[in-house]
Design an enzyme around this catalytic site. Structure first.
Site, short mmCIF file in Angstrom:
data_model
loop_
_atom_site.label_atom_id
_atom_site.label_comp_id
_atom_site.label_asym_id
_atom_site.label_seq_id
_atom_site.Cartn_x
_atom_site.Cartn_y
_atom_site.Cartn_z
N GLN A 8 -43.16 49.14 27.61
CA GLN A 8 -42.66 48.55 28.85
C GLN A 8 -41.52 49.37 29.43
O GLN A 8 -40.56 49.68 28.73
CB GLN A 8 -42.15 47.13 28.58
CG GLN A 8 -41.58 46.47 29.82
CD GLN A 8 -41.48 44.96 29.66
OE1 GLN A 8 -40.53 44.47 29.05
NE2 GLN A 8 -42.45 44.24 30.16
N HIS A 48 -38.67 48.92 31.94
CA HIS A 48 -37.98 47.84 32.65
C HIS A 48 -37.62 48.34 34.04
O HIS A 48 -37.09 49.44 34.18
CB HIS A 48 -36.72 47.43 31.89
CG HIS A 48 -36.14 46.13 32.34
ND1 HIS A 48 -35.54 45.98 33.57
CD2 HIS A 48 -36.11 44.91 31.75
CE1 HIS A 48 -35.15 44.72 33.70
NE2 HIS A 48 -35.48 44.06 32.61
N ARG A 97 -45.23 42.71 28.42
CA ARG A 97 -44.45 41.55 28.01
C ARG A 97 -43.76 40.91 29.21
O ARG A 97 -43.26 41.61 30.08
CB ARG A 97 -43.39 41.98 26.99
CG ARG A 97 -42.44 40.86 26.61
CD ARG A 97 -41.53 41.23 25.46
NE ARG A 97 -40.48 42.19 25.82
CZ ARG A 97 -39.39 41.88 26.51
NH1 ARG A 97 -39.21 40.66 26.98
NH2 ARG A 97 -38.47 42.81 26.76
N SER A 102 -39.37 38.17 24.61
CA SER A 102 -39.08 38.91 23.37
C SER A 102 -38.19 38.07 22.46
O SER A 102 -38.40 38.01 21.25
CB SER A 102 -38.43 40.26 23.66
OG SER A 102 -37.21 40.08 24.31
#
Lengths: 590, 234
Positions: A243, A245, A401, A406
């Protein structure tokens, strides 16, 4: 002769972050002899950096909220390769796990009714995507990770968990049956090498964001668990899924929480345009992270980036007002002023997509048991070996995600692993003892570094590795580029294996640790590269210019990277929901 | 070129500590002190310090920077350099393990002494324990402590009695639990602090307030504990 001391435990947890300490707490409460091996003092673990919150349907913001909606969002967010059974378990058990943390003292922010404050985050909806934006992320201001990690450490102090602080796990010890029976670890302060023997070994070693040059991750996120598992011959799953961000501070890489956009902030390009309205007309700035990150990169590539080099965009917060910013996002004000020299009260924050999270990892079932896949494609449990948190791939995040998931993952599955191991210990675990040779094998990597003479420095090799990963395996990927990247990694491999440790002293030798971490970074990077090149489609965070569509016919599955052959296999996605029919893959739009 | 002077000590090699001088080309950029340390470690891997998050939230890299305790990762050179010179030493008052790495056991022991966890023996409800925003606001300025030890190792009272005086960090945490509406062990907590050393060795010097990298105010928290102790005695 492996002439080293042995320490014996019922359970050993490698990693003192959120998932490790949650697992440890469960086991310590049960009275089993439990130790946490952690390379930093527990509250220095990377969980501390989580900001915006922990997503969970506790029905505070909306009394009618349902965990099933959270499950739907997570499955859609995963681009349908998240295991539905695991997602169902996480979303359903979540509220219980959150209330336990609150009872333990976690200082959540509050609503007027005195309940836990929840804010909107990306990819959240009500009524299975039909009821508009939800606000489901439980927050302690913008310091939720800090609050959670300290609360867990405090809970472990209360329950007298044994901590081996500033110890570094070097490699897995396997017995004659290929079961895991502990690790070889170094006490960093003294340099002593010890065989830490255990009936259950839990890897809660976190992520590996440091394989990239630009990352929100702490220096310590070096993929130690993935590296050790691969060296022991165990596979990793979906490791191509990284991922990025959307909002890392340009230049510094430090994270700016998605909570900023949840509270009403938005992204603008150099023309001041709120460009996410074009890419995601409904969710706008709260679309999935993969969608937002790609949109930002496209804006930059098409010449609408900000700054003298047009290489970032702006996150605008000033319209929220100083009072709201001070109350809801105090940590962000600090970080932006320190690292971007920008005061969000009056000016926007320069941001750019930055490597943030490893969706892949050691494949496990919902009980945390690590898995491998046999020749016939069947899951096989690896005896004695467990994983949870970012190091594991259970898989609740699939190809992308959702923000706030998380922390929920690490609490729920840290807890689940602890409970399952407790049950197994009660029933009795009988694993063959490791032989001298078994222990000796686990020390070979360390011995090589201790005997190194004329290689290159770790710092130089690490920088080269990070540049390759940044250039060839970033937000957008292309087959021919990735092949080139893989060749470069091949050339780098012998140089990294031959890294030199000039300083052979024992007392707090961080150079030795960095040389060992480099091996793990490389192992994780190589697996990432091969898996990314092998998955010939675009899904979630894995976006290929040469295969732009999702290919459900061939790739609605996990990838499995086998370290010995360095090849890629496939593993089925779990579509078995216990409480309803499975969610069938749909086109994913926001 | 920036002149950097760093405290060095490797117990296996050195009879005594010494200051090592380096020159660093920062290209005129106002980087953080940790960036300078990382750059030097790339050249000289034996240079030893702790670091993790590099954004001021994990508390690993507390060091003494040109005479003042602070976090290397969020202290820019513009605040740290005096006369083109940067001096980095370990946090004072605790034993040095190697270079900038100190033995923090005494600091952690004081933290553990104050029972840094929620005590509430009433049965937990099925949901969270309710807490009003006003009650929760009392924890602001307390729960944010990152245990970096900048404050306690800047405190002369802690240098003098590190085994008996809890120190500013531990007391800030003691008050964090005393101030929490959900905690029911106020009397027990106060009783444990009620001796001549644990709290009352604080002489209001306020070095702790001056150095806290998170802008927290342990002296104020200690003041609140004193008031509570005095009130509970009368």
């Amino acid at each position: 002769m492996a002439n080293i001391r042995t320490m014996s435990f019922d359970a050993v947890i490698v990693g003192g972050g959120g998932s490790g300490m949650r697992a440890a707490l469960q086991l310590a409460q049960s009275g089993y002899k439990t130790a946490v091996i952690t390379k930093v003092f527990p509250t220095r673990s990377h969980t501390v950096s989580a900001q915006g919150g922990i997503t969970c349907a506790i029905a505070s913001d909306d009394p009618n909220d349902q965990w099933q909606w959270h499950m739907y969002d997570t499955i859609k967010g995963s681009d349908y390769i998240g295991d539905q059974e695991a997602i169902e378990y996480m979303c359903q058990t979540g509220p219980e796990a959150i209330f336990e943390l609150e009872h333990m003292g976690l200082p959540f922010s509050r609503t007027e009714e005195g309940r836990i404050y929840q804010r909107p985050f990306g990819g959240q909806s009500k009524e299975f995507g039909e009821g508009g934006q939800a606000a489901r992320t439980c927050a302690a201001a913008d310091r939720t990770g800090h609050a959670l990690l300290h609360t867990l450490y405090q809970g472990n102090l209360k329950n007298q968990t044994t901590f081996l602080n500033e110890w570094y796990a070097v490699d897995i010890v396997k017995n004659a049956d290929n079961a895991v029976v502990g690790v070889v670890a170094i006490d960093i302060e003294t340099g002593e090498t010890v065989y830490v023997k255990s009936k259950a070994t839990v890897f809660a070693t976190g992520g590996a964001g440091r394989i990239y040059a630009s990352t929100t991750n702490a220096h310590i996120c070096t993929g130690d668990g993935v590296g050790m598992a691969l060296r022991a011959g165990f596979p990793v799953q979906d490791i191509e899924m990284w991922q990025f961000h959307p909002t890392g501070i340009h230049g510094a890489g430090t994270l700016v929480t998605e909570g900023c956009r949840g509270e009403g902030g938005y992204l603008v390009n150099k023309d001041g345009e709120r460009f996410m309205e074009r890419y995601a007309p409904n969710a706008k700035d709260l679309a999935g992270r993969d969608v937002v990150a790609r949109s930002m990169v496209l804006e930059i590539l098409e010449g609408r980036g900000c700054g003298p080099d047009g290489d970032h965009v702006y996150l605008k917060l000033d319209h929220l007002g100083e009072e709201t910013l001070n109350a809801k996002l105090p940590g962000i004000l600090e970080l932006s002023r320190t690292f971007a020299h920008a005061d969000p009260v009056v000016e926007p924050i320069p941001v750019v997509p930055t490597c943030h999270y490893m969706m892949g990892g050691i494949p496990t079932n919902v009980d945390g048991q690590a898995l491998t896949v046999d020749k016939d494609g069947n899951d096989q449990i690896i005896e004695g070996f467990y994983a949870c948190g970012e190091a594991a791939c259970v898989s609740v995040h699939g190809a992308n995600r959702l923000g706030g998931n998380s922390l929920l993952d690490l609490v729920v599955f840290g807890r689940a692993s602890g409970m399952f191991i407790e049950k197994q210990l009660r029933e009795g675990i009988n694993l063959k003892d490791a032989s001298e040779e078994d222990i000796e094998r686990a020390m070979s990597g360390l011995n090589r570094i201790n005997n190194s003479e004329n290689g290159e420095k770790a710092s130089v090799l690490r920088a080269e590795l990070q540049t390759i990963m940044q250039n060839y395996f970033g937000v957008f990927r292309r087959g021919d580029f990735m092949k080139e990247g893989i060749e470069k990694l091949k050339a780098l491999r012998p140089r990294i294996e031959n890294v030199v440790l000039e300083d052979k002293s024992n007392a707090f030798n961080t150079a030795r640790i960095e040389a060992l971490e480099l091996q793990n970074l490389f192992a994780t990077a190589e697996a990432t590269a091969i898996a990314a090149e092998g998955r010939t489609e675009s899904r979630g965070a894995h976006a290929r210019e040469d295969f732009q569509d999702r290919d459900d016919e061939n790739w609605l599955c996990h990838s499995i990277f086998y370290p010995e052959s360095k090849t890629l296999g496939k593993r089925g996605v779990n579509f078995n929901l216990k409480t309803r029919e499975a969610f069938a893959p749909k086109v994913r739009t926001y | 070129m920036l002149n950097v002077s760093i405290y060095r000590y490797n117990p296996e090699v050195d009879d005594e500590p010494y200051m090592q001088d380096y020159q660093v080309d920062t290209q005129g950029k106002d980087v953080m002190v940790l960036d300078v340390l990382e750059k030097l470690k790339a050249e000289d891997p034996s240079l030893t310090f702790r670091r993790s998050c590099r954004e001021g939230v994990c508390g690993s890299d507390g060091v003494n920077i040109s005479g003042k305790n602070g976090l290397a990762c969020i202290t820019p050179l513009s605040e740290a350099v005096k006369g083109n010179k940067l001096v980095i030493r370990p946090l004072p008052g605790l034993p040095v393990i190697r270079d900038l790495v100190i033995d923090m056991s005494q600091f952690y022991a004081q933290y553990e002494k104050i029972q840094p966890y929620m005590i509430n023996n009433s049965p937990a409800p099925a949901i969270e324990r309710l807490q009003s925003p006003e009650e929760r606001a009392k924890l602001d300025g307390l729960y944010e402590c990152i245990l970096c030890a900048c404050c306690s190792t800047a405190c002369p009272s802690f240098w003098w009695n590190p085994d008996k005086f809890i120190g500013p960090s531990g007391l800030l945490q003691a008050y964090r639990f005393l101030a929490d509406s959900r905690d029911t062990a106020t009397e027990e907590r106060l009783a444990k602090l009620d001796d001549p050393f644990s709290v009352f060795r604080c002489h209001g010097i306020m070095n702790c307030v001056q150095v806290c990298p998170k802008g927290l105010n342990p002296t104020k928290a200690i003041g609140h504990i004193r008031s509570m102790l005095i009130r509970s005695a009368t």
